[in-house]
Motif scaffolding. Structure first.
Motif, mmCIF file in Angstrom:
data_model
loop_
_atom_site.group_PDB
_atom_site.id
_atom_site.type_symbol
_atom_site.label_atom_id
_atom_site.label_comp_id
_atom_site.label_asym_id
_atom_site.label_seq_id
_atom_site.Cartn_x
_atom_site.Cartn_y
_atom_site.Cartn_z
ATOM 1 N N GLN A 37 45.291 40.174 48.513
ATOM 2 C CA GLN A 37 46.421 41.083 48.349
ATOM 3 C C GLN A 37 46.420 42.160 49.428
ATOM 4 O OE1 GLN A 37 48.493 40.073 46.422
ATOM 5 N NE2 GLN A 37 47.687 39.275 44.513
ATOM 6 N N LEU A 38 45.242 42.659 49.750
ATOM 7 C CA LEU A 38 45.154 43.682 50.797
ATOM 8 C C LEU A 38 45.592 43.127 52.142
ATOM 9 C CD1 LEU A 38 41.784 45.386 49.778
ATOM 10 C CD2 LEU A 38 44.083 46.331 49.524
ATOM 11 N N GLN A 39 45.258 41.874 52.422
ATOM 12 C CA GLN A 39 45.710 41.250 53.666
ATOM 13 C C GLN A 39 47.231 41.142 53.685
ATOM 14 O OE1 GLN A 39 43.589 37.533 53.741
ATOM 15 N NE2 GLN A 39 41.736 38.440 54.625
ATOM 16 N N TRP A 40 47.821 40.792 52.540
ATOM 17 C CA TRP A 40 49.281 40.702 52.464
ATOM 18 C C TRP A 40 49.925 42.065 52.691
ATOM 19 C CZ3 TRP A 40 52.869 42.710 48.906
ATOM 20 C CH2 TRP A 40 54.151 42.157 48.972
ATOM 21 N N LEU A 41 49.280 43.132 52.189
ATOM 22 C CA LEU A 41 49.832 44.477 52.337
ATOM 23 C C LEU A 41 49.729 45.005 53.763
ATOM 24 C CD1 LEU A 41 48.489 46.164 49.065
ATOM 25 C CD2 LEU A 41 50.891 45.774 49.626
ATOM 26 N N GLN A 42 48.892 44.379 54.607
ATOM 27 C CA GLN A 42 48.711 44.861 55.968
ATOM 28 C C GLN A 42 50.015 44.894 56.752
ATOM 29 O OE1 GLN A 42 46.105 46.186 57.760
ATOM 30 N NE2 GLN A 42 45.194 46.364 55.713
ATOM 31 N N PHE A 73 52.677 46.027 55.914
ATOM 32 C CA PHE A 73 53.409 47.273 55.654
ATOM 33 C C PHE A 73 52.578 48.505 56.013
ATOM 34 C CE2 PHE A 73 54.290 44.233 52.092
ATOM 35 C CZ PHE A 73 55.483 43.742 52.603
ATOM 36 N N SER A 74 51.547 48.322 56.796
ATOM 37 C CA SER A 74 50.603 49.417 57.068
ATOM 38 C C SER A 74 51.276 50.613 57.724
ATOM 39 C CB SER A 74 49.449 48.917 57.937
ATOM 40 O OG SER A 74 49.949 48.390 59.156
ATOM 41 N N TYR A 75 52.317 50.352 58.524
ATOM 42 C CA TYR A 75 52.957 51.460 59.238
ATOM 43 C C TYR A 75 53.739 52.379 58.298
ATOM 44 C CZ TYR A 75 56.917 48.215 59.008
ATOM 45 O OH TYR A 75 57.885 47.348 58.571
ATOM 46 N N PHE A 76 53.964 51.959 57.031
ATOM 47 C CA PHE A 76 54.635 52.821 56.061
ATOM 48 C C PHE A 76 53.687 53.852 55.464
ATOM 49 C CE2 PHE A 76 57.606 49.163 55.694
ATOM 50 C CZ PHE A 76 58.785 49.844 55.957
ATOM 51 N N GLY A 77 52.365 53.599 55.565
ATOM 52 C CA GLY A 77 51.413 54.504 54.933
ATOM 53 C C GLY A 77 51.559 54.528 53.426
ATOM 54 N N LEU A 78 51.618 53.358 52.797
ATOM 55 C CA LEU A 78 51.830 53.267 51.354
ATOM 56 C C LEU A 78 50.694 53.920 50.580
ATOM 57 C CD1 LEU A 78 52.907 49.508 51.111
ATOM 58 C CD2 LEU A 78 54.416 51.504 51.153
ATOM 59 N N ASN A 79 51.031 54.613 49.487
ATOM 60 C CA ASN A 79 49.980 55.101 48.602
ATOM 61 C C ASN A 79 49.631 54.017 47.592
ATOM 62 O OD1 ASN A 79 51.836 55.216 46.414
ATOM 63 N ND2 ASN A 79 52.442 57.308 46.979
#
Length: 637
Positions: free
Chosen positions: A428-433, A435-441
């Motif tokens: 899941q963390l790899q999938w979230l990468q 969107f890293s430029y959004f700085g998601l909380n």
């Protein structure tokens, strides 16, 4: 009202965010008329709601206003005085409402808190309105998902039982007999109790004395007869079928991550269990374990690897016991256990008597104390309120996500979800990468993951996995929709849900790595018999009934068709509207589907854990099938 739990601004904001709120009602407030007093009655009656707030001087959206707007009241002192007078004069039991006038957006508004009455003071009823012979109208109002409604005699029963200081488990069903108890189950109780406490004093007594001491039988007209608790724990299967026909557990295996993904094969496997609880609990536990992926683990100091289920056995046992122990048995709805490829869900009637925020804290509030006491004596359960805390610790030790609990007092439903992986694991963390430029909380990331896992996310489901309050969860979802543009909004107002926007195609996580797992479903029977396709698959009798509906059919003609269709397979509101002659979906929901689901309990949601799911559909309940049978309609499965 200095001790009010919400400020006027927060109340208005919650109304605007959710449109329909179970604890907040907005009225123009020109006078304290029937509509206002019916809401007062509903807030005072509704079990577990904790009362509610009336905002007098706030109007609903209209052609000139896109959301709730502040209209104001002209004479707040007179309005409050009239309201308090009516609360003393119109009801059999006076209601001590508290109110104050406040300035809100430049207008004077009256905020009134209506407390929930204690059980001994319920039901709150308008003077001279209660008629015990009228099964449809009672003069007693309750609070539903879509506002206030006058409850039927059946919906009044839980309030009357609580008033009498008893519970449904202590009721002796009509036609119950001592012979309905299973001697083998009684012997099983003795054997299990002896293992826990060999010299327990009840073991020295006769069966009659023992069961009487355990509150599992009641003396009526000189005879000992089993009550609901006694039948549930020790009853013969045929007696359970005769006296409590909807009391069973349905175990369903789904291929994939959603309730209905392939219309050609709704269920992969099903298993229906109707046994006394002393045998049902281990049987259901074995079924889940046999169907659970397993992994091999070599513990420190061991010389051989162990074959263990992915979900710890103690967690499965605790989850089952919680469901049967806290279920509302007055609701004719089987416990549903659904094994998706990425999670296990257990749904049972009966909202949590403890607030969601206190789940896992010490202390237990029991809906069925007689059943709980027996299960505790046999070491099936604990009664100190530590079961959920134990599950969380065991799942954490196993590297899994803590369980997600969703409790709704309005729909009287409790859902427990156990993910077979970490919500934020490596995949899941790899999938979230991306969107890293959004700085998601963390909360934003969890909202996206939940939308990916289940197909949609709404306010309630996000609150369940994050612990956020209603407003905070709404702000997270709106930010992901409006600012981040990662979610697409569907529905409106209280039916709002969000789905992932068209994102780069990545494989949907659909369970666990099966290279080291050995699932086993050999003892479950395949079941695809309830699959129905287009209208050509419908029974001729149903097609004939549909053809005679006309443009404005009465309920007695339309409702059997709706319930019949949903008994054959689940239907969305849009599908039903199309089948019934291209009717307006909004009118069909408000005038028929909501009543059939909330008040009549003849329909239920296919996605109760995500009420606003985009594929939300309606399925006929066990009570609905029984109702069809009373109309002479048999649905073959």
């Amino acid at each position: 009202m200095h001790d009010m739990e919400f400020t006027p601004e927060e109340l208005l904001q919650q109304l605007r965010e959710l449109d329909e709120h179970p604890r907040i009602e907005a009225k123009l407030g020109r006078d304290a008329g029937d509509s206002v007093m019916q809401t007062v009655c509903a807030f005072a009656n509704e079990p577990g709601l904790g009362g509610g707030f009336l905002m007098l001087g706030v109007a609903e959206p209209d052609d000139a206003h896109a959301e709730f707007w502040v209209a104001g009241v002209t004479d707040s002192d007179k309005l409050l005085g009239d309201l308090q007078h009516h609360c003393r004069d119109q009801f059999e039991q006076p209601i001590p409402v508290r109110g104050e006038a406040v300035l809100l957006e430049g207008q004077r508004v009256l905020i009134v808190f209506v407390p929930e009455l204690i059980p001994a003071a319920k039901p709150c009823v308008f003077k001279g309105k209660y008629d015990s012979k009228n099964k449809r109208k009672s003069g007693i109002w309750r609070r539903g998902l879509n506002g206030d409604y006058e409850c039927s005699q059946q919906e009044l029963e839980p309030i009357l039982l609580a008033k009498a200081g008893t519970s449904f488990e202590q009721v002796v069903p009509a036609e119950a007999e001592w012979e309905d108890l299973d001697p083998a189950a009684i012997a099983l109780y003795r054997a299990l109790r002896q293992k826990v406490r060999p010299h327990a004093e009840e073991l020295q007594a006769s069966d009659e004395e023992m069961l009487h001491a355990l509150n599992l039988v009641k003396r009526q007209n000189g005879q000992l007869l089993p009550n609901v608790a006694g039948l549930l724990l020790l009853g013969k299967p045929l007696a359970l079928r005769r006296l409590l026909p909807a009391i069973r557990v349905d175990y369903v295996r789904i291929v994939g991550t959603q309730w209905v993904e392939d219309p050609e094969q709704r269920f992969a496997t099903t298993l229906d269990i109707r046994e006394p609880l002393l045998r049902l609990i281990p049987k259901l536990e074995a079924a889940i374990l046999d169907d659970m992926p397993r992994h091999f683990r070599l513990r420190e100091g061991d010389t051989q690897r162990s074959d263990e289920p992915l979900l710890p056995q103690k967690v499965i046992r605790e989850a089952i016991v919680n469901a049967v122990m806290h279920r509302d048995y007055q609701v004719n709805q089987p416990i549903l256990v659904v094994r998706y490829s990425n999670r296990l869900e257990i749904r049972n009637a009966g909202y949590s008597l403890k607030p969601n925020a206190l789940l896992g804290e010490m202390g237990s509030i029991q809906r069925n104390p007689c059943i709980a006491s027996v299960l505790y004596d046999l070491d099936f359960a604990e009664t100190k309120g530590s079961g959920i805390r134990t599950m969380r610790r065991l799942l954490e030790n196993a590297g899994l996500t803590a369980p997600v609990f969703a409790s709704s007092s309005q729909s009287n439903l409790f859902t427990a979800t156990y993910l077979l992986h970490q919500l934020m694991d490596t995949e899941q963390l790899q999938w979230l990468q991306q969107f890293s430029y959004f700085g998601l909380n963390d909360d934003e990331a969890k909202a996206l993951i939940l939308a990916r896992e289940t197909g949609a996310v709404d306010n309630a489901s996000l609150r369940a996995i994050t612990g956020l309050d209603t407003l905070s969860a709404s702000q997270v979802l709106r930010k992901l929709h409006h600012q981040r543009e990662l979610l697409v909004q569907g529905g409106a107002s209280s039916a709002t849900y969000y789905q992932l926007r068209n994102l780069p195609e990545l494989p949907l996580f659909d369970g666990v790595d099966t290279s080291d797992l050995t699932p086993n479903t050999s003892d479950l029977d395949s079941n695809t018999s309830d699959l129905r396709g287009d209208a050509s698959d419908l029974p001729p009798e149903l097609l004939a009934a549909m053809a005679t509906l006309g443009t404005k059919p009465r309920r007695e003609k339309l409702w059997p068709v709706i319930i019949w269709l949903c008994a054959i397979r689940s239907h969305t509101a849009e599908e039903l509207a199309a089948r019934l002659g291209n009717r307006q979906v909004t009118a069909l929901k408000s005038q028929h589907l909501s009543l059939l689901r909330e008040q009549e309990k003849l329909l239920q949601y296919s996605y109760p854990e995500v009420v606003n799911h985009p594929q939300q559909a309606y399925a006929t309940t066990a009570a609905g099938r029984a109702w069809l049978a009373e109309q002479g309609i048999t649905v073959y499965e």
